[in-house]
Write a protein that holds these residues in place. Sequence first.
Motif, mmCIF file in Angstrom:
data_model
loop_
_atom_site.group_PDB
_atom_site.id
_atom_site.type_symbol
_atom_site.label_atom_id
_atom_site.label_comp_id
_atom_site.label_asym_id
_atom_site.label_seq_id
_atom_site.Cartn_x
_atom_site.Cartn_y
_atom_site.Cartn_z
ATOM 1 N N ASN A 46 54.860 -0.811 11.603
ATOM 2 C CA ASN A 46 56.277 -1.113 11.813
ATOM 3 C C ASN A 46 56.582 -1.609 13.227
ATOM 4 O OD1 ASN A 46 57.655 -0.200 9.240
ATOM 5 N ND2 ASN A 46 56.464 1.622 9.742
ATOM 6 N N THR A 47 55.548 -1.746 14.063
ATOM 7 C CA THR A 47 55.736 -2.074 15.476
ATOM 8 C C THR A 47 56.938 -1.320 16.050
ATOM 9 O OG1 THR A 47 56.835 -4.147 14.771
ATOM 10 C CG2 THR A 47 54.542 -4.295 15.504
ATOM 11 N N ASP B 226 53.221 4.623 21.105
ATOM 12 C CA ASP B 226 53.978 3.405 21.366
ATOM 13 C C ASP B 226 53.891 2.428 20.192
ATOM 14 O OD1 ASP B 226 51.574 1.949 21.598
ATOM 15 O OD2 ASP B 226 51.612 1.934 23.791
ATOM 16 N N ALA B 227 54.576 1.316 20.310
ATOM 17 C CA ALA B 227 54.675 0.359 19.200
ATOM 18 C C ALA B 227 53.372 -0.374 18.924
ATOM 19 C CB ALA B 227 55.789 -0.652 19.475
ATOM 20 N N PRO C 7 62.037 -0.050 25.574
ATOM 21 C CA PRO C 7 62.354 -0.823 24.367
ATOM 22 C C PRO C 7 61.833 -2.254 24.430
ATOM 23 C CG PRO C 7 64.272 0.428 25.102
ATOM 24 C CD PRO C 7 63.233 0.554 26.183
ATOM 25 N N ALA C 8 61.686 -2.799 25.635
ATOM 26 C CA ALA C 8 61.150 -4.154 25.760
ATOM 27 C C ALA C 8 59.705 -4.220 25.280
ATOM 28 C CB ALA C 8 61.243 -4.626 27.214
ATOM 29 N N ASP C 9 59.004 -3.097 25.347
ATOM 30 C CA ASP C 9 57.621 -3.076 24.864
ATOM 31 C C ASP C 9 57.582 -3.231 23.346
ATOM 32 O OD1 ASP C 9 54.801 -2.806 25.485
ATOM 33 O OD2 ASP C 9 54.888 -0.856 24.492
ATOM 34 N N ARG D 298 56.405 -6.835 18.750
ATOM 35 C CA ARG D 298 56.873 -7.586 17.576
ATOM 36 C C ARG D 298 56.723 -9.091 17.763
ATOM 37 N NH1 ARG D 298 62.160 -3.774 15.963
ATOM 38 N NH2 ARG D 298 60.864 -1.991 15.355
ATOM 39 N N ASP D 299 56.691 -9.524 19.021
ATOM 40 C CA ASP D 299 56.459 -10.942 19.279
ATOM 41 C C ASP D 299 54.978 -11.287 19.096
ATOM 42 O OD1 ASP D 299 57.309 -13.571 20.291
ATOM 43 O OD2 ASP D 299 56.051 -13.062 22.015
#
Length: 259
Positions: free
Chosen positions: A193-194, A215-216, A237-239, A244-245
């Motif tokens: 789910n990143t 972490d994601a 949250p930027a991570d 996701r990018d």
Amino acid sequence: MQVALVQLASSTDSAANRELVETRLGGLDGAADLVLLPEATMHDFGDPQHDLASAAEPLDGPFVSLLAAQARRLGSVVVAGMFEQTDDLPFNTLVAVGPDGSLLATYRKIHLYDSFGYQESDRLRAGDIEPVTLKVGGTRVGLMTCYDLRFPELARAVVDAGAELVALPAAWVAGEHKLHHWRTLLTARAIENTVAFAAAAQGGRRYTGHSLVVDAWGSIVAEAGDDDDLLQADLDPADVARARDVNPSLANRRMRSAW
């Protein structure tokens, strides 16, 4: 986002558990945006014959009032597990209390632990099938409880509802394979789910412990031991956006949930 995970072992003495929570939260300095305590912090499950209905409390009862006072003192969102009183079987409920002491959200556990020889549905009722999220600062946080972790569709639903972090209080019963399942499922849910996970678990002899922050990318940021512990981590949250990018698996889906 600063998160603090308080690992503890509750008992079937609700008053003693409130004292324990007050002591453990009293040791925090208020730096955390989100403070997470385990499932059943208010009152332990006890043995299978233990009457949880008589122990259950309303949402304006002493346990939530304590959390509200501590949330105001810390200036944090506090999430913890309780048994919520109804006119029948209680709910296994997570409450999220805001920095002003208000009740921000409730999540009533959807997947009851009818597994590994245990029958949670004999004593508790399941919540409505609906993802629950809330804002903590600028971050959308999804709520799940313990056995929910074994159902990937719920994690996907809270992510589809906007979650960048999933908060998962648990009382993950100890036993053969259980710690391996705990670590593996948390990292799998994060990777597929990143999304980041903060999982606050009960410790002690009965439960697995090992609260985790993942972490994601699926990397373990922090992990507790077996007994009382405190994890603190800084999640950006930027991570999540970067993950996701780089790995746009959510965007590349060809099958989507109803949520």
